[in-house]
Design a protein around this motif. Structure first.
Motif, PDB file in Angstrom:
ATOM      1  N   SER A  84      11.746 -56.992  56.404  1.00  0.00           N
ATOM      2  CA  SER A  84      10.847 -58.143  56.263  1.00  0.00           C
ATOM      3  C   SER A  84       9.394 -57.778  56.545  1.00  0.00           C
ATOM      4  O   SER A  84       8.480 -58.396  55.996  1.00  0.00           O
ATOM      5  CB  SER A  84      11.287 -59.292  57.172  1.00  0.00           C
ATOM      6  N   ILE A  85       9.173 -56.764  57.367  1.00  0.00           N
ATOM      7  CA  ILE A  85       7.798 -56.364  57.664  1.00  0.00           C
ATOM      8  C   ILE A  85       7.164 -55.740  56.418  1.00  0.00           C
ATOM      9  O   ILE A  85       6.030 -56.043  56.054  1.00  0.00           O
ATOM     10  CB  ILE A  85       7.737 -55.371  58.853  1.00  0.00           C
ATOM     11  N   GLN A  86       7.931 -54.868  55.722  1.00  0.00           N
ATOM     12  CA  GLN A  86       7.436 -54.282  54.475  1.00  0.00           C
ATOM     13  C   GLN A  86       7.271 -55.358  53.411  1.00  0.00           C
ATOM     14  O   GLN A  86       6.289 -55.345  52.664  1.00  0.00           O
ATOM     15  CB  GLN A  86       8.368 -53.179  53.976  1.00  0.00           C
ATOM     16  N   HIS A  87       8.196 -56.310  53.367  1.00  0.00           N
ATOM     17  CA  HIS A  87       8.108 -57.417  52.402  1.00  0.00           C
ATOM     18  C   HIS A  87       6.819 -58.212  52.637  1.00  0.00           C
ATOM     19  O   HIS A  87       6.127 -58.586  51.680  1.00  0.00           O
ATOM     20  CB  HIS A  87       9.345 -58.309  52.513  1.00  0.00           C
ATOM     21  N   PHE A  88       6.501 -58.469  53.899  1.00  0.00           N
ATOM     22  CA  PHE A  88       5.254 -59.165  54.253  1.00  0.00           C
ATOM     23  C   PHE A  88       4.049 -58.388  53.718  1.00  0.00           C
ATOM     24  O   PHE A  88       3.155 -58.957  53.089  1.00  0.00           O
ATOM     25  CB  PHE A  88       5.179 -59.325  55.774  1.00  0.00           C
ATOM     26  N   LEU A  89       4.013 -57.079  53.958  1.00  0.00           N
ATOM     27  CA  LEU A  89       2.885 -56.256  53.511  1.00  0.00           C
ATOM     28  C   LEU A  89       2.800 -56.185  51.995  1.00  0.00           C
ATOM     29  O   LEU A  89       1.709 -56.170  51.426  1.00  0.00           O
ATOM     30  CB  LEU A  89       2.991 -54.850  54.116  1.00  0.00           C
ATOM     31  N   ASP A  90       3.970 -56.145  51.341  1.00  0.00           N
ATOM     32  CA  ASP A  90       3.990 -56.093  49.874  1.00  0.00           C
ATOM     33  C   ASP A  90       3.435 -57.371  49.246  1.00  0.00           C
ATOM     34  O   ASP A  90       3.065 -57.382  48.076  1.00  0.00           O
ATOM     35  CB  ASP A  90       5.417 -55.854  49.365  1.00  0.00           C
ATOM     36  N   GLY A  91       3.377 -58.440  50.034  1.00  0.00           N
ATOM     37  CA  GLY A  91       2.852 -59.715  49.533  1.00  0.00           C
ATOM     38  C   GLY A  91       1.354 -59.673  49.254  1.00  0.00           C
ATOM     39  O   GLY A  91       0.824 -60.534  48.548  1.00  0.00           O
ATOM     40  N   PHE A  92       0.681 -58.680  49.781  1.00  0.00           N
ATOM     41  CA  PHE A  92      -0.751 -58.517  49.511  1.00  0.00           C
ATOM     42  C   PHE A  92      -0.877 -57.571  48.329  1.00  0.00           C
ATOM     43  O   PHE A  92      -0.792 -56.360  48.468  1.00  0.00           O
ATOM     44  CB  PHE A  92      -1.476 -57.965  50.740  1.00  0.00           C
ATOM     45  N   THR A  93      -1.059 -58.143  47.154  1.00  0.00           N
ATOM     46  CA  THR A  93      -0.959 -57.360  45.926  1.00  0.00           C
ATOM     47  C   THR A  93      -2.127 -56.404  45.711  1.00  0.00           C
ATOM     48  O   THR A  93      -1.960 -55.341  45.136  1.00  0.00           O
ATOM     49  CB  THR A  93      -0.831 -58.295  44.705  1.00  0.00           C
ATOM     50  N   GLU A  94      -3.323 -56.766  46.133  1.00  0.00           N
ATOM     51  CA  GLU A  94      -4.463 -55.904  45.881  1.00  0.00           C
ATOM     52  C   GLU A  94      -4.817 -55.054  47.093  1.00  0.00           C
ATOM     53  O   GLU A  94      -4.743 -53.847  47.062  1.00  0.00           O
ATOM     54  CB  GLU A  94      -5.662 -56.739  45.422  1.00  0.00           C
ATOM     55  N   GLN A  95      -5.198 -55.689  48.186  1.00  0.00           N
ATOM     56  CA  GLN A  95      -5.512 -54.946  49.400  1.00  0.00           C
ATOM     57  C   GLN A  95      -5.205 -55.824  50.601  1.00  0.00           C
ATOM     58  O   GLN A  95      -5.113 -57.038  50.485  1.00  0.00           O
ATOM     59  CB  GLN A  95      -6.959 -54.480  49.418  1.00  0.00           C
TER      60      GLN A  95
END
Length: 195
Positions: A84-95
């Motif tokens: 879920s932590i990586q999923h959270f970070l992946d939610g920021f598509t540009e930066q």
């Protein structure tokens, strides 16, 4: 805000079942607590630092090479944040937003050989909240350096874990008794706004 959340080494290699140096189930058990803290700090746009161990493959000069199996090798899935932590970070598509930072570290402490202390001081941060793995290795060494650098320390006992339970319990006591850290759990009445 004068506080920052440090998420230390919560990667696949340290947490996933097939991780190269995994804490396994104890490490997986703290995922939701870490995610809740990440979300809380993010919602208030308070500083979050993901300090991620990085190693070069077959690095015979690194002192950990003789102590542990190869782990968190640069460019591998093992270095990605767990679930879920990586999923959270992946939610920021540009930066990533300005208050979230990914940083590499090559030693146990997130302060050793990095610009972490400088960046925290630039932002007038005086308190670090510690989460991640391993309690008795990277969390402990980061806490000792934070103490020596004059930062106040909050350790979230239900958001740190280790593959060595004896070491885990030792470190929790050491944080409190030798570093003067505040050791808290989710049941404690404690919010980031109080810092």
């Amino acid at each position: 805000m004068t506080t920052a959340l440090l998420v230390i080494d919560y990667t696949n290699d340290f947490v996933a079942d097939d991780g190269k140096l995994t804490c396994g189930e104890p490490g997986q058990r703290i995922e939701q607590r870490i995610m809740k803290l990440v979300q809380q700090f993010h919602d208030t746009r308070t500083s979050i630092v993901f300090a991620v161990d990085v190693h070069a493959e077959n690095d015979s000069y690194h002192p950990e090479t003789k102590l542990f199996p190869a782990h968190n090798i640069e460019g591998t899935k093992g270095r990605e944040q767990y679930k879920s932590i990586q999923h959270f970070l992946d939610g920021f598509t540009e930066q990533l937003p300005e208050h979230i930072r990914m940083m590499d570290k090559t030693r146990y402490s997130a302060f050793a050989g990095t610009d972490l202390a400088i960046r925290l001081r630039e932002r007038n941060i005086s308190t670090v909240h510690l989460t991640g793995v391993c309690t008795d290795i990277c969390i402990l060494h980061t806490a000792v350096d934070a103490f020596n650098l004059g930062f106040s320390i909050v350790v979230h006992a239900d958001a740190v874990q280790s593959f060595n339970q004896q070491g885990h319990h030792f470190a929790l006591q050491h944080f409190k008794n030798c570093l003067g850290a505040e050791v808290v759990e989710s049941s404690d009445v404690h919010t980031i706004d109080q810092q």
